[in-house]
Motif scaffolding. Structure first.
Motif, mmCIF file in Angstrom:
data_model
loop_
_atom_site.group_PDB
_atom_site.id
_atom_site.type_symbol
_atom_site.label_atom_id
_atom_site.label_comp_id
_atom_site.label_asym_id
_atom_site.label_seq_id
_atom_site.Cartn_x
_atom_site.Cartn_y
_atom_site.Cartn_z
ATOM 1 N N ASP A 16 0.985 -1.180 0.116
ATOM 2 C CA ASP A 16 -0.104 -0.148 0.162
ATOM 3 C C ASP A 16 0.893 1.310 0.103
ATOM 4 O O ASP A 16 1.564 1.443 0.941
ATOM 5 C CB ASP A 16 -0.932 0.027 1.166
ATOM 6 N N PHE A 17 0.781 1.783 -1.198
ATOM 7 C CA PHE A 17 1.754 3.120 -1.404
ATOM 8 C C PHE A 17 1.675 4.251 -0.318
ATOM 9 O O PHE A 17 2.513 4.865 -0.015
ATOM 10 C CB PHE A 17 1.639 3.662 -2.687
ATOM 11 N N ALA A 18 0.432 4.381 0.309
ATOM 12 C CA ALA A 18 0.184 5.323 1.076
ATOM 13 C C ALA A 18 0.577 5.090 2.490
ATOM 14 O O ALA A 18 0.915 5.709 3.410
ATOM 15 C CB ALA A 18 -1.552 5.605 1.208
ATOM 16 N N THR A 19 0.116 3.740 3.132
ATOM 17 C CA THR A 19 0.406 3.381 4.365
ATOM 18 C C THR A 19 1.885 2.854 4.520
ATOM 19 O O THR A 19 2.274 2.855 5.674
ATOM 20 C CB THR A 19 -0.638 2.499 4.974
ATOM 21 N N GLY A 20 2.433 2.281 3.520
ATOM 22 C CA GLY A 20 3.688 1.682 3.670
ATOM 23 C C GLY A 20 3.449 -0.019 3.920
ATOM 24 O O GLY A 20 4.456 -0.394 4.422
ATOM 25 N N GLU A 21 2.398 -0.261 4.195
ATOM 26 C CA GLU A 21 2.198 -1.533 4.673
ATOM 27 C C GLU A 21 1.938 -2.664 3.166
ATOM 28 O O GLU A 21 1.647 -2.159 2.311
ATOM 29 C CB GLU A 21 0.947 -1.783 5.429
ATOM 30 N N GLY A 22 2.327 -3.990 3.530
ATOM 31 C CA GLY A 22 2.031 -5.057 2.510
ATOM 32 C C GLY A 22 3.566 -5.579 2.052
ATOM 33 O O GLY A 22 4.539 -5.048 2.298
ATOM 34 N N GLU A 23 3.386 -6.432 1.061
ATOM 35 C CA GLU A 23 4.561 -6.988 0.661
ATOM 36 C C GLU A 23 4.837 -6.545 -0.973
ATOM 37 O O GLU A 23 3.897 -6.157 -1.712
ATOM 38 C CB GLU A 23 4.594 -8.413 0.558
ATOM 39 N N HIS A 24 6.079 -6.192 -1.022
ATOM 40 C CA HIS A 24 6.595 -6.066 -2.552
ATOM 41 C C HIS A 24 6.649 -7.269 -3.221
ATOM 42 O O HIS A 24 7.073 -7.977 -2.625
ATOM 43 C CB HIS A 24 7.814 -5.149 -2.403
ATOM 44 N N SER A 25 6.483 -7.212 -4.533
ATOM 45 C CA SER A 25 6.677 -8.540 -5.278
ATOM 46 C C SER A 25 8.131 -8.215 -5.992
ATOM 47 O O SER A 25 8.514 -9.088 -6.877
ATOM 48 C CB SER A 25 5.472 -8.460 -6.241
ATOM 49 N N CYS A 26 8.773 -7.091 -5.635
ATOM 50 C CA CYS A 26 10.032 -6.665 -6.568
ATOM 51 C C CYS A 26 10.916 -6.451 -5.196
ATOM 52 O O CYS A 26 10.654 -6.645 -3.997
ATOM 53 C CB CYS A 26 9.836 -5.617 -7.409
ATOM 54 N N SER A 27 12.367 -5.889 -5.502
ATOM 55 C CA SER A 27 13.413 -5.962 -4.642
ATOM 56 C C SER A 27 13.352 -4.370 -4.285
ATOM 57 O O SER A 27 14.296 -3.796 -3.700
ATOM 58 C CB SER A 27 14.422 -6.336 -5.118
ATOM 59 N N TYR A 28 12.438 -3.301 -4.938
ATOM 60 C CA TYR A 28 12.658 -2.018 -4.747
ATOM 61 C C TYR A 28 12.002 -1.655 -3.346
ATOM 62 O O TYR A 28 10.954 -2.176 -2.824
ATOM 63 C CB TYR A 28 11.623 -1.226 -5.689
ATOM 64 N N GLY A 29 12.665 -0.796 -2.774
ATOM 65 C CA GLY A 29 12.035 -0.202 -1.478
ATOM 66 C C GLY A 29 10.927 0.759 -1.552
ATOM 67 O O GLY A 29 9.890 0.678 -0.872
ATOM 68 N N GLU A 30 10.785 1.663 -2.667
ATOM 69 C CA GLU A 30 9.809 2.424 -2.931
ATOM 70 C C GLU A 30 9.457 1.903 -4.586
ATOM 71 O O GLU A 30 10.373 1.523 -5.171
ATOM 72 C CB GLU A 30 10.063 3.873 -3.010
ATOM 73 N N CYS A 31 8.191 1.971 -5.017
ATOM 74 C CA CYS A 31 7.723 1.670 -6.206
ATOM 75 C C CYS A 31 8.474 2.506 -7.337
ATOM 76 O O CYS A 31 8.067 3.675 -7.173
ATOM 77 C CB CYS A 31 6.341 1.732 -6.383
ATOM 78 N N ALA A 32 9.285 1.899 -8.155
ATOM 79 C CA ALA A 32 9.886 2.817 -9.183
ATOM 80 C C ALA A 32 9.006 3.220 -10.278
ATOM 81 O O ALA A 32 9.174 4.066 -11.088
ATOM 82 C CB ALA A 32 10.911 1.918 -9.870
ATOM 83 N N TYR A 33 7.823 2.679 -10.407
ATOM 84 C CA TYR A 33 6.794 2.970 -11.493
ATOM 85 C C TYR A 33 5.509 3.789 -10.919
ATOM 86 O O TYR A 33 4.627 4.187 -11.768
ATOM 87 C CB TYR A 33 6.165 1.574 -11.793
ATOM 88 N N LEU A 34 5.562 4.196 -9.224
ATOM 89 C CA LEU A 34 4.580 4.864 -9.075
ATOM 90 C C LEU A 34 4.378 6.312 -9.529
ATOM 91 O O LEU A 34 5.319 6.987 -9.372
ATOM 92 C CB LEU A 34 4.553 5.098 -7.441
ATOM 93 N N PRO A 35 3.431 6.632 -10.147
ATOM 94 C CA PRO A 35 3.273 8.177 -10.817
ATOM 95 C C PRO A 35 3.229 8.864 -9.751
ATOM 96 O O PRO A 35 2.777 8.869 -8.736
ATOM 97 C CB PRO A 35 1.607 8.093 -11.338
ATOM 98 N N GLU A 36 4.072 10.206 -10.094
ATOM 99 C CA GLU A 36 4.085 11.237 -9.171
ATOM 100 C C GLU A 36 2.806 11.867 -8.529
ATOM 101 O O GLU A 36 2.740 12.110 -7.337
ATOM 102 C CB GLU A 36 4.773 12.555 -9.789
ATOM 103 N N GLU A 37 1.608 11.597 -9.355
ATOM 104 C CA GLU A 37 0.376 12.135 -9.051
ATOM 105 C C GLU A 37 -0.373 11.197 -7.804
ATOM 106 O O GLU A 37 -1.217 11.568 -7.343
ATOM 107 C CB GLU A 37 -0.460 12.184 -10.137
ATOM 108 N N LEU A 38 0.452 10.225 -7.583
ATOM 109 C CA LEU A 38 -0.151 9.315 -6.554
ATOM 110 C C LEU A 38 0.831 9.255 -5.229
ATOM 111 O O LEU A 38 0.732 8.735 -4.250
ATOM 112 C CB LEU A 38 -0.299 7.850 -7.063
ATOM 113 N N ASP A 39 1.871 10.200 -5.393
ATOM 114 C CA ASP A 39 2.786 10.162 -4.241
ATOM 115 C C ASP A 39 2.164 10.987 -3.078
ATOM 116 O O ASP A 39 2.355 12.276 -3.250
ATOM 117 C CB ASP A 39 4.211 10.478 -4.835
ATOM 118 N N VAL A 40 1.958 10.509 -2.048
ATOM 119 C CA VAL A 40 1.368 11.486 -1.001
ATOM 120 C C VAL A 40 2.453 11.662 -0.010
ATOM 121 O O VAL A 40 1.922 12.064 1.281
ATOM 122 C CB VAL A 40 0.204 10.890 -0.447
ATOM 123 N N ARG A 41 3.608 11.594 0.040
ATOM 124 C CA ARG A 41 4.582 11.725 1.121
ATOM 125 C C ARG A 41 5.566 12.979 0.583
ATOM 126 O O ARG A 41 5.862 13.352 -0.498
ATOM 127 C CB ARG A 41 5.563 10.513 0.949
#
Length: 91
Positions: A16-41
């Motif tokens: 969950d990109f907003a809460t930081g909870e859940g599991e990544h299916s990749c090895s990135y710490g932050e999603c490299a594909y997350l559009p800027e318009e969804l970044d709430v941090r």
């Protein structure tokens, strides 16, 4: 439709990109594909304007110089989240 509205997580990703909870299916710490318009941090300290959680160095995150963009993205994130959450079928 805007690119952020069409964004799909990778298969197997429950992060969950907003809460930081859940599991990544990749090895990135932050999603490299997350559009800027969804970044709430906050770009400076990582304060989360969706959950209003974090440990900002400033006294009031709502007065932070970096608040404008992530606050504008909160509504985008809500819309995106509503669209991707499956609606239960009537029984």
């Amino acid at each position: 439709m805007a690119r952020w509205q069409e964004f799909r997580t990778c298969p197997g990703c429950s992060y969950d990109f907003a809460t930081g909870e859940g599991e990544h299916s990749c090895s990135y710490g932050e999603c490299a594909y997350l559009p800027e318009e969804l970044d709430v941090r906050c770009e400076g300290c990582g304060f989360n304007y969706f959950t209003m959680e974090g440990n900002p160095p400033c006294d009031d995150p709502m007065a932070c110089d970096h608040r404008v963009e992530p606050l504008a993205h909160v509504e985008n994130y809500r819309v995106w989240l509503e669209r991707r959450t499956p609606v239960p079928l009537p029984r």
